[in-house]
Design a protein around this motif. Structure first.
Motif, mmCIF file in Angstrom:
data_model
loop_
_atom_site.group_PDB
_atom_site.id
_atom_site.type_symbol
_atom_site.label_atom_id
_atom_site.label_comp_id
_atom_site.label_asym_id
_atom_site.label_seq_id
_atom_site.Cartn_x
_atom_site.Cartn_y
_atom_site.Cartn_z
ATOM 1 N N ASP A 261 -8.548 -11.720 113.314
ATOM 2 C CA ASP A 261 -9.630 -10.725 113.292
ATOM 3 C C ASP A 261 -9.790 -10.091 111.916
ATOM 4 O O ASP A 261 -10.905 -9.796 111.485
ATOM 5 C CB ASP A 261 -9.341 -9.632 114.338
ATOM 6 C CG ASP A 261 -9.404 -10.195 115.756
ATOM 7 O OD1 ASP A 261 -9.904 -11.335 115.916
ATOM 8 O OD2 ASP A 261 -8.937 -9.503 116.682
ATOM 9 N N GLU A 262 -8.682 -9.836 111.199
ATOM 10 C CA GLU A 262 -8.806 -9.143 109.913
ATOM 11 C C GLU A 262 -9.454 -10.003 108.837
ATOM 12 O O GLU A 262 -9.913 -9.500 107.810
ATOM 13 C CB GLU A 262 -7.420 -8.662 109.437
ATOM 14 C CG GLU A 262 -6.395 -9.769 109.260
ATOM 15 C CD GLU A 262 -5.621 -10.034 110.554
ATOM 16 O OE1 GLU A 262 -4.622 -10.762 110.506
ATOM 17 O OE2 GLU A 262 -6.024 -9.450 111.608
ATOM 18 N N ALA A 286 -20.716 -9.072 116.197
ATOM 19 C CA ALA A 286 -20.776 -9.743 117.494
ATOM 20 C C ALA A 286 -19.499 -10.513 117.780
ATOM 21 O O ALA A 286 -18.961 -10.472 118.917
ATOM 22 C CB ALA A 286 -21.987 -10.681 117.539
ATOM 23 N N LEU A 287 -18.970 -11.224 116.767
ATOM 24 C CA LEU A 287 -17.732 -11.979 116.965
ATOM 25 C C LEU A 287 -16.558 -11.057 117.251
ATOM 26 O O LEU A 287 -15.720 -11.342 118.123
ATOM 27 C CB LEU A 287 -17.460 -12.828 115.731
ATOM 28 C CG LEU A 287 -18.429 -13.990 115.487
ATOM 29 C CD1 LEU A 287 -18.092 -14.691 114.172
ATOM 30 C CD2 LEU A 287 -18.368 -15.004 116.629
ATOM 31 N N LEU A 288 -16.437 -9.957 116.527
ATOM 32 C CA LEU A 288 -15.336 -9.030 116.766
ATOM 33 C C LEU A 288 -15.457 -8.378 118.125
ATOM 34 O O LEU A 288 -14.441 -8.135 118.815
ATOM 35 C CB LEU A 288 -15.316 -7.956 115.661
ATOM 36 C CG LEU A 288 -14.979 -8.458 114.261
ATOM 37 C CD1 LEU A 288 -15.047 -7.318 113.239
ATOM 38 C CD2 LEU A 288 -13.574 -9.102 114.239
ATOM 39 N N ALA A 293 -13.462 -8.028 123.699
ATOM 40 C CA ALA A 293 -13.659 -8.121 125.143
ATOM 41 C C ALA A 293 -12.746 -9.166 125.755
ATOM 42 O O ALA A 293 -12.199 -8.981 126.828
ATOM 43 C CB ALA A 293 -15.137 -8.473 125.408
ATOM 44 N N ALA A 294 -12.557 -10.293 125.047
ATOM 45 C CA ALA A 294 -11.682 -11.350 125.578
ATOM 46 C C ALA A 294 -10.238 -10.882 125.639
ATOM 47 O O ALA A 294 -9.494 -11.182 126.584
ATOM 48 C CB ALA A 294 -11.823 -12.607 124.723
ATOM 49 N N SER A 295 -9.795 -10.141 124.625
ATOM 50 C CA SER A 295 -8.410 -9.666 124.632
ATOM 51 C C SER A 295 -8.193 -8.590 125.683
ATOM 52 O O SER A 295 -7.084 -8.441 126.223
ATOM 53 C CB SER A 295 -8.048 -9.118 123.240
ATOM 54 O OG SER A 295 -8.922 -8.032 122.904
#
Length: 297
Positions: A261-262, A286-288, A293-295
């Motif tokens: 993510d970083e 949007a990707l973050l 949400a997935a995590s």
């Protein structure tokens, strides 16, 4: 010019000859004086060079040095000249010195005079070492002052600059025209107590007809490039089809699939999928958000 140089050379040679003969005369007297004060044969032969040689060195130093150093060289020259004169005078007064039959260390019958003469004769070599070294050091460390520019040189330099500046100009500069300043007289103050004078209307004068002047328009030749007008031809347009937001998001997911993510940044997304900075920031957010949400699930 050649005669002038020959005259100077002849004068220098004559001076060297006179100085050489004078040194030979003084050398005889100083050699006998040195033998009388205890010098051996070799020292007695070198003694005249110690006294008269330093005189020549001081004379050369006076021609090179300036200021206080030159005055010091003149004092040394004067002192050794007087010392050589005194010893030559004593040599003429004491006949025994000519045949070296005088008693050792005896230059005069009167004891105080004898002591002074012996002190003078024996101190001259030591003084030659000290004063000679000082004069040589002053000459070696002397820096001549810059030669001031004379009036002739300044005039010649000014004339050269004037000619050079005149030659550089291709055409004469037209004189500057200054418009005369016309002073408008101040308006006189209006006296409200007096009635205003009625002005008579001026008769109307019809303007004279002006004949039309035929002018020929001359197209000015311009060197500036013309700006493109009208529609852009199809060949100049980009052949790449415009992508939808869903397509951009899909390409961004593929490009950042293996990144943490970083390291998911807008600049990295922009470089990978070749989009605008605004779209890159929107895709990054949007990707973050998707990853967050997935995590959470």
């Amino acid at each position: 010019m050649s005669l002038h140089r020959k005259g100077r050379a002849a004068l220098v040679l004559a001076l060297v000859a006179v100085v050489g003969m004078a040194f030979r005369v003084s050398w005889n007297a100083l050699r006998d004086i040195a033998g009388a004060v205890g010098a051996d044969d070799t020292a007695a032969m070198l003694y005249p060079f110690v006294v008269d040689g330093l005189m020549a060195l001081a004379l050369i130093a006076t021609l090179v040095l300036t200021g206080d150093a030159r005055r010091f060289a003149l004092r040394v020259l004067g002192a050794y000249t007087i010392a050589s004169l005194v010893l030559n005078y004593v040599h003429g007064l004491v006949p025994e010195l000519h045949g070296r039959t005088v008693d050792w260390g005896r230059l005069a019958d009167w004891d105080p005079a004898n002591w002074a003469l012996v002190l003078l004769a024996t101190s001259l070599p030591v003084g030659s070492i000290y004063f000679g070294s000082d004069l040589v050091a002053k000459v070696l460390h002397h820096r001549p002052a810059p030669i001031p520019a004379t009036a002739a040189n300044m005039e010649e330099s000014t004339e050269t600059e004037r000619k050079r500046s005149t030659a550089d100009l291709e055409e004469s500069t037209p004189p500057q025209i200054t418009a005369p300043v016309v002073r408008v007289p101040d308006r006189s103050p209006v006296d409200h107590r007096k009635p205003a004078l009625a002005l008579k209307p001026l008769p109307q004068i019809d303007p004279a007809p002006i004949a039309p002047i035929e002018r020929r328009a001359v197209a000015a030749e311009s060197t500036r490039p013309r700006r493109a007008t009208g529609r852009v031809p199809a060949a100049a347009k980009s052949t790449r089809p415009k992508r939808t937001p869903e397509q951009l998001l899909t390409e961004a997911r593929t490009a950042t699939a293996g990144l943490p993510d970083e390291k998911v940044t807008a600049e990295g997304i922009r470089r990978e999928i070749h989009t605008s900075p605004v779209n890159a920031r929107m895709l990054r957010d949007a990707l973050l958000a998707e990853r967050a949400a997935a995590s959470a699930v």
